[in-house]
Write a protein that holds these residues in place. Sequence first.
Motif, PDB file in Angstrom:
ATOM      1  N   LEU A  21       0.828  -1.202   0.000  1.00  0.00           N
ATOM      2  CA  LEU A  21       0.000   0.000   0.000  1.00  0.00           C
ATOM      3  C   LEU A  21       0.863   1.254   0.000  1.00  0.00           C
ATOM      4  O   LEU A  21       0.574   2.230  -0.709  1.00  0.00           O
ATOM      5  N   PHE A  22       1.914   1.208   0.794  1.00  0.00           N
ATOM      6  CA  PHE A  22       2.824   2.340   0.832  1.00  0.00           C
ATOM      7  C   PHE A  22       3.416   2.586  -0.546  1.00  0.00           C
ATOM      8  O   PHE A  22       3.530   3.742  -0.989  1.00  0.00           O
ATOM      9  N   GLY A  23       3.797   1.492  -1.219  1.00  0.00           N
ATOM     10  CA  GLY A  23       4.321   1.624  -2.569  1.00  0.00           C
ATOM     11  C   GLY A  23       3.319   2.299  -3.497  1.00  0.00           C
ATOM     12  O   GLY A  23       3.678   3.167  -4.303  1.00  0.00           O
ATOM     13  N   ASP A  24       2.046   1.928  -3.325  1.00  0.00           N
ATOM     14  CA  ASP A  24       0.999   2.549  -4.133  1.00  0.00           C
ATOM     15  C   ASP A  24       0.948   4.059  -3.923  1.00  0.00           C
ATOM     16  O   ASP A  24       0.938   4.859  -4.872  1.00  0.00           O
ATOM     17  N   ILE A  29       2.317   9.678  -5.715  1.00  0.00           N
ATOM     18  CA  ILE A  29       2.967  10.971  -5.441  1.00  0.00           C
ATOM     19  C   ILE A  29       4.073  11.238  -6.449  1.00  0.00           C
ATOM     20  O   ILE A  29       4.252  12.372  -6.913  1.00  0.00           O
ATOM     21  N   ILE A  30       4.804  10.191  -6.815  1.00  0.00           N
ATOM     22  CA  ILE A  30       5.852  10.359  -7.820  1.00  0.00           C
ATOM     23  C   ILE A  30       5.233  10.819  -9.132  1.00  0.00           C
ATOM     24  O   ILE A  30       5.780  11.695  -9.817  1.00  0.00           O
ATOM     25  N   ILE A  31       4.101  10.228  -9.474  1.00  0.00           N
ATOM     26  CA  ILE A  31       3.422  10.627 -10.712  1.00  0.00           C
ATOM     27  C   ILE A  31       3.051  12.103 -10.650  1.00  0.00           C
ATOM     28  O   ILE A  31       3.225  12.842 -11.623  1.00  0.00           O
TER      29      ILE A  31
ATOM     30  N   LYS B  42      -2.233   9.582   1.825  1.00  0.00           N
ATOM     31  CA  LYS B  42      -1.490  10.171   0.704  1.00  0.00           C
ATOM     32  C   LYS B  42      -1.045  11.597   1.053  1.00  0.00           C
ATOM     33  O   LYS B  42       0.094  11.983   0.797  1.00  0.00           O
ATOM     34  N   GLU B  43      -1.961  12.367   1.643  1.00  0.00           N
ATOM     35  CA  GLU B  43      -1.610  13.739   1.996  1.00  0.00           C
ATOM     36  C   GLU B  43      -0.516  13.773   3.045  1.00  0.00           C
ATOM     37  O   GLU B  43       0.404  14.605   2.988  1.00  0.00           O
ATOM     38  N   LEU B  44      -0.634  12.862   4.009  1.00  0.00           N
ATOM     39  CA  LEU B  44       0.393  12.807   5.047  1.00  0.00           C
ATOM     40  C   LEU B  44       1.757  12.502   4.434  1.00  0.00           C
ATOM     41  O   LEU B  44       2.757  13.163   4.745  1.00  0.00           O
ATOM     42  N   LEU B  45       1.767  11.529   3.548  1.00  0.00           N
ATOM     43  CA  LEU B  45       3.031  11.149   2.909  1.00  0.00           C
ATOM     44  C   LEU B  45       3.598  12.315   2.110  1.00  0.00           C
ATOM     45  O   LEU B  45       4.788  12.619   2.181  1.00  0.00           O
ATOM     46  N   GLY B  87      13.266   7.626  -6.759  1.00  0.00           N
ATOM     47  CA  GLY B  87      12.298   8.129  -5.789  1.00  0.00           C
ATOM     48  C   GLY B  87      11.996   7.100  -4.713  1.00  0.00           C
ATOM     49  O   GLY B  87      12.010   7.398  -3.520  1.00  0.00           O
ATOM     50  N   ARG B  88      11.752   5.885  -5.146  1.00  0.00           N
ATOM     51  CA  ARG B  88      11.446   4.842  -4.173  1.00  0.00           C
ATOM     52  C   ARG B  88      12.605   4.617  -3.220  1.00  0.00           C
ATOM     53  O   ARG B  88      12.414   4.322  -2.038  1.00  0.00           O
ATOM     54  N   ALA B  89      13.798   4.758  -3.749  1.00  0.00           N
ATOM     55  CA  ALA B  89      14.964   4.435  -2.919  1.00  0.00           C
ATOM     56  C   ALA B  89      15.277   5.549  -1.941  1.00  0.00           C
ATOM     57  O   ALA B  89      15.841   5.295  -0.863  1.00  0.00           O
ATOM     58  N   SER B  90      14.941   6.780  -2.283  1.00  0.00           N
ATOM     59  CA  SER B  90      15.438   7.890  -1.468  1.00  0.00           C
ATOM     60  C   SER B  90      14.436   8.377  -0.432  1.00  0.00           C
ATOM     61  O   SER B  90      14.640   9.416   0.167  1.00  0.00           O
TER      62      SER B  90
END
Lengths: 192, 108
Positions: A21-24, A29-31, B42-45, B87-90
């Motif tokens: 889920l975190f990955g999702d 956000i990256i998008i 999502k907003e929190l992240l 992005g995923r890594a950092s």
Amino acid sequence: MSLSDDENDSMSLNSQLPAHLFGDLLDSIIIDVASECHRAARLGLDRNLELEEEEMRLSAEARAMVVDATNNGEVNGKYIVDIFGQTHPSIANDIFECMNCGQSIMAGRFAPHLEKCMGKGRKARLKARRSSRLAQNRSARGSSVSVHSQYSSTSQLSNNTPVRIMKKMNDFGERFSAEISKPIHLVNPLVP
Amino acid sequence: MSGTLNRPPTTEAEDVHEDPDLTLQRIINAKLVESGEKELLKELLRERLIECGWSDEMKKHCLSFARKNGSNNVTLEDLINAITPKGRASVPDSVKEELLQRIRSFLA
């Protein structure tokens, strides 16, 4: 909601699911970030950003340079350097005429001069007070002319309005005292 | 619960071969979205990533990639593919932990 129904699967799921889920969330956000930058790149906004950054950096550098120079400049003498690199003496040295007394004054010394000139400074105020007091005493006692002329010659305030007024009052006081010191001749109209 | 769910229509073949895990995942995902928790997460992240400077890093990376490959004709897909691995890594560990914690507490 509980996952305890599926025994085997729930264990693996439980550990994987949050990460999944975190990955999702991260992906979405990256998008978002990518689409924002994509728009900026296509519209050429990133060039403007770059230029702005450059300018800010250069101006910060310049300011840092000048600050170093300024510190040295202030130590060296009365010439200080401002952020544009211009130098000017710490005391303004334009010369002009005072509108009150007509003397030629340096701009940097104008304010203190005005204080004395217009009677706002301590000394001038004391002098004005003293002169008014003296004038009052003189008109009451009827002092002679010599004291008055002595006072006015020692006065440094040549064109000062309060002194002019004091002079007039002194004149009046003198004349009045002269008058009342004359012997009174009573005229008797009935005497033939 | 399936009554409130609006799932996109799936073909027969998919249904038969679908992993029960996947179904469960879908269910949970749907639950997240329904309750609004997904949006909150999502907003929190996003907030945490901005705070720690991750967003700025990503933007810089994007722009440098775009400039290298001609900023006028870069495609969104290219960009996404370019920055996703980095992005995923950092993502800082603290941010990741916080989010995982919240997800776990929601699932519990």
